[in-house]
Scaffold this active site. Structure first.
Site, PDB file in Angstrom:
ATOM      1  N   SER A 115       0.971  -1.178  -0.208  1.00  0.00           N
ATOM      2  CA  SER A 115       0.053  -0.223  -0.156  1.00  0.00           C
ATOM      3  C   SER A 115       1.024   1.179  -0.224  1.00  0.00           C
ATOM      4  O   SER A 115       1.672   1.460  -0.926  1.00  0.00           O
ATOM      5  CB  SER A 115      -0.825  -0.008   1.097  1.00  0.00           C
ATOM      6  OG  SER A 115      -1.871   1.068   1.222  1.00  0.00           O
ATOM      7  N   LYS A 167     -22.373  16.573   6.950  1.00  0.00           N
ATOM      8  CA  LYS A 167     -21.549  16.690   7.983  1.00  0.00           C
ATOM      9  C   LYS A 167     -21.490  15.411   9.131  1.00  0.00           C
ATOM     10  O   LYS A 167     -20.138  15.054   9.413  1.00  0.00           O
ATOM     11  CB  LYS A 167     -21.716  18.082   9.168  1.00  0.00           C
ATOM     12  CG  LYS A 167     -20.679  18.195   9.904  1.00  0.00           C
ATOM     13  CD  LYS A 167     -19.246  18.746   9.183  1.00  0.00           C
ATOM     14  CE  LYS A 167     -18.371  18.971  10.256  1.00  0.00           C
ATOM     15  NZ  LYS A 167     -17.107  19.437   9.699  1.00  0.00           N
TER      16      LYS A 167
END
Length: 302
Positions: A115, A167
């Site tokens: 990764s 949010k």
């Protein structure tokens, strides 16, 4: 006259003796390849236990590339990944320094370069690995937990107030919203595309596998990684550098600067020259950090 001849005859010996007093890396003709270790999870794990970051390794990298008489810079990488931002920032800094100093970068993979760890490895002009090294995992992952049923069962009422429609996206105490998941997956695809472009730009024609094989998040051992073009050859640091630069090649390890205060506090710049599994500090925050770090390494069998 005989004394003058004797003095001249003894001059080369005197020079040789003086040369031996000079540190080896400063002697003319000595090939020097500074070594930097980049180890551990990348990015912030917890405030008290930061992972590898550009801020933590930048000075060490700069010192390595500034080494006198350097023929190349060797990076020893052992990282299961982490923050894509910090991974790319470290990659860019390595490539910038290599261009400025006109030095090749040789990467040596230890246990894992996966990764974000593999993204940093791509900063090397050449990548070497052990047959048992793990490379790849070119993908993006994100995860969370859902506690909706748990808080309902124990009688907890969730009260959340926001300004902004999204949010509270993916709040673990609210039911999963399919629209939120779709937005997250789109974000992951964008980041994945950046990762793929970086690997292709670095490895180029050396890549032998198809996109459907190389960029699924799968990872491979050393020999297979070489056959896929993710690495260039099987090789360890000492043997490779001696074969390339001679048996007398010097490989000074460039470690992060440490002072008395940092030693007393038990903190060092993460990533450069540190182990990925340093001891737990005895604090709850340190315990959580160690468990998170261990879980990331465990994905690759370490």
């Amino acid at each position: 006259m005989s004394e003058q001849i004797s003095d001249r005859a003894g001059l080369p010996g005197l020079i040789d003796r003086l040369k031996r007093l000079v540190p080896a890396k400063f002697r003319p003709g000595s090939a020097v390849v500074p070594v930097v270790r980049l180890s551990g999870v990348i990015g912030a794990v917890t405030p008290l236990r930061p992972g590898m970051s550009l801020a933590g390794v930048a000075k060490t990298l700069e010192r390595a590339f500034a080494t006198k008489h350097a023929k190349a810079v060797a990076l020893v990488i052992n990282s299961p990944g982490g923050s894509p931002v910090q991974s790319r920032q470290i990659y860019l800094r390595i490539r910038q320094l290599a261009a400025e100093k006109k030095l090749p970068v040789l990467v040596f993979v230890e246990d894992v370069a996966a990764s974000g760890g593999y993204m940093i490895a791509c900063a090397g002009d050449e990548i070497f690995c052990d047959p048992s090294s793990i490379l790849g995992s070119i993908g993006v992952v994100g995860g969370s937990f859902g506690f909706v049923d748990l808080i309902r069962k124990i009688g907890v009422e969730r009260r959340l107030y926001t300004a902004g429609e999204h949010k509270a996206t993916l709040d673990p105490f609210l039911p999963e919203n399919p629209d939120d998941v779709a937005r997250l997956k789109q974000l992951q695809r964008e980041i994945h595309g950046i990762f793929i472009a970086l690997v292709k730009g670095s490895r180029g024609a050396r890549l032998k596998g198809t996109d459907d094989l190389l960029f699924t998040g799968e990872y491979w051992a050393g020999e297979k990684s070489v056959s896929l073009g993710l690495a260039d050859a099987i090789g360890d640091l000492r043997s490779t550098l001696r074969a390339r630069y001679g048996d007398k090649v010097l490989t000074p390890v460039i470690a992060p600067a440490s002072g008395m205060l940092s030693g007393l506090l038990g903190r060092r710049s993460a990533g450069a020259g540190t182990s990925s599994l340093d001891g737990i500090q005895g604090l709850p925050d340190g315990l959580i950090s160690a468990l998170e770090t261990r879980a990331i390494w465990a994905k690759f069998g370490f």
